[in-house]
Scaffold this active site. Structure first.
Site, PDB file in Angstrom:
ATOM      1  N   CYS A 117      16.190 -44.020 -20.990  1.00 49.86           N
ATOM      2  CA  CYS A 117      16.058 -43.333 -22.279  1.00 49.86           C
ATOM      3  C   CYS A 117      16.026 -44.285 -23.473  1.00 49.86           C
ATOM      4  O   CYS A 117      15.639 -43.888 -24.568  1.00 49.86           O
ATOM      5  CB  CYS A 117      17.166 -42.301 -22.431  1.00 49.86           C
ATOM      6  SG  CYS A 117      17.067 -41.038 -21.152  1.00 49.86           S
ATOM      7  N   HIS A 258      17.488 -40.351 -29.620  1.00 56.94           N
ATOM      8  CA  HIS A 258      17.041 -39.864 -28.324  1.00 56.94           C
ATOM      9  C   HIS A 258      17.597 -38.456 -28.121  1.00 56.94           C
ATOM     10  O   HIS A 258      18.739 -38.176 -28.472  1.00 56.94           O
ATOM     11  CB  HIS A 258      17.541 -40.807 -27.234  1.00 56.94           C
ATOM     12  CG  HIS A 258      17.337 -40.263 -25.869  1.00 56.94           C
ATOM     13  ND1 HIS A 258      16.096 -39.877 -25.416  1.00 56.94           N
ATOM     14  CD2 HIS A 258      18.209 -40.012 -24.858  1.00 56.94           C
ATOM     15  CE1 HIS A 258      16.218 -39.423 -24.186  1.00 56.94           C
ATOM     16  NE2 HIS A 258      17.481 -39.490 -23.827  1.00 56.94           N
ATOM     17  N   ASN A 288      14.916 -33.213 -22.528  1.00 59.96           N
ATOM     18  CA  ASN A 288      14.956 -34.676 -22.534  1.00 59.96           C
ATOM     19  C   ASN A 288      13.703 -35.210 -21.828  1.00 59.96           C
ATOM     20  O   ASN A 288      13.575 -35.098 -20.614  1.00 59.96           O
ATOM     21  CB  ASN A 288      16.231 -35.131 -21.806  1.00 59.96           C
ATOM     22  CG  ASN A 288      16.392 -36.645 -21.801  1.00 59.96           C
ATOM     23  OD1 ASN A 288      15.491 -37.379 -22.192  1.00 59.96           O
ATOM     24  ND2 ASN A 288      17.543 -37.100 -21.339  1.00 59.96           N
TER      25      ASN A 288
HETATM   26  O1  UT7 Z   1      19.540 -39.594 -21.672  1.00 57.37           O
HETATM   27  C1  UT7 Z   1      20.556 -39.825 -20.787  1.00 57.37           C
HETATM   28  C2  UT7 Z   1      20.472 -38.725 -19.797  1.00 57.37           C
HETATM   29  N1  UT7 Z   1      21.534 -37.854 -19.654  1.00 57.37           N
HETATM   30  C3  UT7 Z   1      22.417 -37.395 -20.586  1.00 57.37           C
HETATM   31  O2  UT7 Z   1      22.488 -37.800 -21.692  1.00 57.37           O
HETATM   32  C4  UT7 Z   1      23.331 -36.310 -20.111  1.00 57.37           C
HETATM   33  C5  UT7 Z   1      24.728 -36.435 -20.630  1.00 57.37           C
HETATM   34  N2  UT7 Z   1      25.573 -35.373 -20.150  1.00 57.37           N
HETATM   35  C6  UT7 Z   1      25.426 -34.084 -20.531  1.00 57.37           C
HETATM   36  O3  UT7 Z   1      24.575 -33.782 -21.326  1.00 57.37           O
HETATM   37  C7  UT7 Z   1      26.429 -33.082 -20.024  1.00 57.37           C
HETATM   38  O4  UT7 Z   1      27.450 -33.755 -19.321  1.00 57.37           O
HETATM   39  C8  UT7 Z   1      25.799 -31.997 -19.119  1.00 57.37           C
HETATM   40  C9  UT7 Z   1      24.916 -31.084 -19.952  1.00 57.37           C
HETATM   41  C10 UT7 Z   1      24.983 -32.658 -18.010  1.00 57.37           C
HETATM   42  C11 UT7 Z   1      26.879 -31.141 -18.487  1.00 57.37           C
HETATM   43  O5  UT7 Z   1      27.664 -30.551 -19.504  1.00 57.37           O
HETATM   44  P1  UT7 Z   1      29.252 -30.625 -19.435  1.00 57.37           P
HETATM   45  O6  UT7 Z   1      29.747 -29.872 -20.577  1.00 57.37           O
HETATM   46  O7  UT7 Z   1      29.625 -32.071 -19.316  1.00 57.37           O
HETATM   47  O8  UT7 Z   1      29.544 -29.848 -18.120  1.00 57.37           O
HETATM   48  P2  UT7 Z   1      30.343 -30.345 -16.829  1.00 57.37           P
HETATM   49  O9  UT7 Z   1      29.543 -31.335 -16.077  1.00 57.37           O
HETATM   50  O10 UT7 Z   1      31.732 -30.693 -17.218  1.00 57.37           O
HETATM   51  O11 UT7 Z   1      30.375 -29.000 -16.001  1.00 57.37           O
HETATM   52  C12 UT7 Z   1      31.127 -27.867 -16.456  1.00 57.37           C
HETATM   53  C13 UT7 Z   1      30.878 -26.737 -15.492  1.00 57.37           C
HETATM   54  C14 UT7 Z   1      31.022 -27.117 -14.031  1.00 57.37           C
HETATM   55  O12 UT7 Z   1      31.624 -26.037 -13.347  1.00 57.37           O
HETATM   56  P3  UT7 Z   1      33.175 -26.069 -12.994  1.00 57.37           P
HETATM   57  O13 UT7 Z   1      33.371 -27.294 -12.152  1.00 57.37           O
HETATM   58  O14 UT7 Z   1      33.889 -26.135 -14.309  1.00 57.37           O
HETATM   59  O15 UT7 Z   1      33.358 -24.789 -12.249  1.00 57.37           O
HETATM   60  C15 UT7 Z   1      29.602 -27.268 -13.571  1.00 57.37           C
HETATM   61  O16 UT7 Z   1      29.453 -27.015 -12.195  1.00 57.37           O
HETATM   62  O17 UT7 Z   1      29.531 -26.260 -15.649  1.00 57.37           O
HETATM   63  C16 UT7 Z   1      28.901 -26.210 -14.368  1.00 57.37           C
HETATM   64  N3  UT7 Z   1      27.480 -26.423 -14.557  1.00 57.37           N
HETATM   65  C17 UT7 Z   1      26.631 -25.414 -14.814  1.00 57.37           C
HETATM   66  N4  UT7 Z   1      26.810 -24.098 -14.971  1.00 57.37           N
HETATM   67  C18 UT7 Z   1      25.741 -23.352 -15.237  1.00 57.37           C
HETATM   68  C19 UT7 Z   1      26.781 -27.594 -14.509  1.00 57.37           C
HETATM   69  N5  UT7 Z   1      25.489 -27.359 -14.735  1.00 57.37           N
HETATM   70  C20 UT7 Z   1      25.366 -26.019 -14.929  1.00 57.37           C
HETATM   71  C21 UT7 Z   1      24.277 -25.169 -15.212  1.00 57.37           C
HETATM   72  N6  UT7 Z   1      24.518 -23.864 -15.359  1.00 57.37           N
HETATM   73  N7  UT7 Z   1      23.025 -25.642 -15.350  1.00 57.37           N
END
Ligand code: UT7
Length: 333
Positions: A117, A258, A288
């Protein structure tokens, strides 16, 4: 800028995304997610997805053509092409070769730049130095990624985030004092290599039936680790670059970050003390697009009158690696 570089400017910007749209509602039918979750946690509503016959070079060429047309110049005048991408058409030859040939850029050399990125910011920095050294007069920097080809549409934690698209900047010698390239601060923290990667397909883990069965040719991400690093370093590196040039966040007319997650952008703006109105956010429509986000967002800033001649613009990104990049330019047209 201080030092030995000559004046360098961005002289044109092109952007192109494939027409097909994949909405959050569409994704609800593919994986266990909700449109509200995606919007709340990422800010994304939809993303563009390339049809099977479109590869990264095709999008790169469209974006490059638009930039050249805006400038009223031809591909024959281009002396170097840098294609920033993690989704090249092939491992080799480079996508830059395919773009050079199809564009008819007969006098250009070039290469692909892989910094995930951050790669467009690295490409911009590289082009500024090629032109600033006085050895090149027209350099195309293209950010293009077909992320849909390396995304696992069974993994709800990653498939909701990414889209396809491309953008291109033309870099040329500047002709007005005080306008153009101001400076850069780029860095790598390779201790983050394992938190965001495509594990298989390279020399470490060549393709086998097993790597395919284990779905190792897709993006694997520890989202929270990336999130924390991005919030911290995108802000810190931007602040440090501004300070290095005796500038303050309030001097920045527009930040073009980004687009990975709206919450990352908001937290970064808060840490910098920059009003969110001065930050370009269009993640809701594109997701993204990796190397594509910054040039696509810059095109939008120009089209909506948010970026004008004389404005100080800050480009900033964090990506897999980890890579971090920030550039300051004073808009020259
Ligand atoms: O350019 C570089 C590329 N990447 C990034 O910049 C990504 C950086 N990270 C993020 O943007 C965030 O960490 C995410 C959007 C990927 C995830 O958001 P989060 O608030 O960090 O969620 P999390 O990973 O802590 O997950 C929270 C919950 C989990 O469930 P439990 O364990 O609390 O029951 C996940 O399984 O949300 C769940 N979850 C979803 N639920 C519904 C993860 N993805 C999804 C989804 N829909 N698509």
């Amino acid at each position: 800028m201080g030092g030995i570089l000559r004046n360098v400017k961005i002289s044109a910007v092109g952007a192109w995304v494939p027409p097909r749209v994949l909405t959050n509602q569409d994704l609800e039918k593919i994986v266990d997610t909700t449109s509200d979750w995606i919007l709340e946690r990422t800010g994304i509503q939809q993303r563009h997805i390339a049809d099977p016959e479109i590869a990264t070079s095709d999008m790169a060429i469209e974006a490059a053509k638009l930039a050249l047309a805006e400038r009223g110049t031809t591909a024959e005048d281009v002396e170097a092409i840098i294609v920033c991408t993690v989704t090249p058409d092939h491992m080799f030859p480079s996508t830059a070769c395919i773009v050079q040939n199809k564009l008819g850029a007969k006098h250009a050399w070039g290469f692909d730049l892989i910094a995930a990125c951050s790669s467009f910011v690295y490409g911009l920095t590289t082009a500024a130095h090629l032109v600033g050294a006085g050895t090149h007069k027209k350099v195309l920097v293209i950010g293009a990624d077909t992320m849909s080809r390396i995304i696992d549409y069974q993994d709800r934690a990653t498939c909701v985030l990414f889209g396809d698209g491309a953008g291109a900047f033309l870099i040329e010698p500047g002709d007005e004092d005080g306008l153009g390239f101001v400076g850069f601060k780029n860095e790598i923290d390779g201790s983050g290599c394992d938190v965001l990667k495509m594990p298989a397909g390279g020399s470490r883990m060549p393709p086998t039936h097993e790597t395919i069965d284990k779905r190792l040719h897709y993006v694997h991400q520890d989202g929270q680790q990336v999130f924390k690093f991005a919030v911290r370093r995108m802000g810190e590196v931007s602040a440090s670059l501004l300070a290095q040039h005796g500038l303050k966040p309030s001097d920045v007319k527009l930040m073009v970050p980004h687009q990975a997650n709206r919450r990352i952008i908001q937290a970064c703006a808060d840490r910098l003390g920059m009003p969110i109105e001065n930050v370009l956010i269009n993640i809701e429509r594109y997701g993204n697009t990796t190397a594509g986000t910054i040039p696509i967002a810059t095109r939008e800033a120009l089209d909506t009158g948010r970026l004008k001649k004389g404005d100080l613009v800050l480009f900033a990104a964090v990506g897999a690696g980890f890579t971090v990049g920030a550039n300051l330019w004073r808009w020259a047209y």
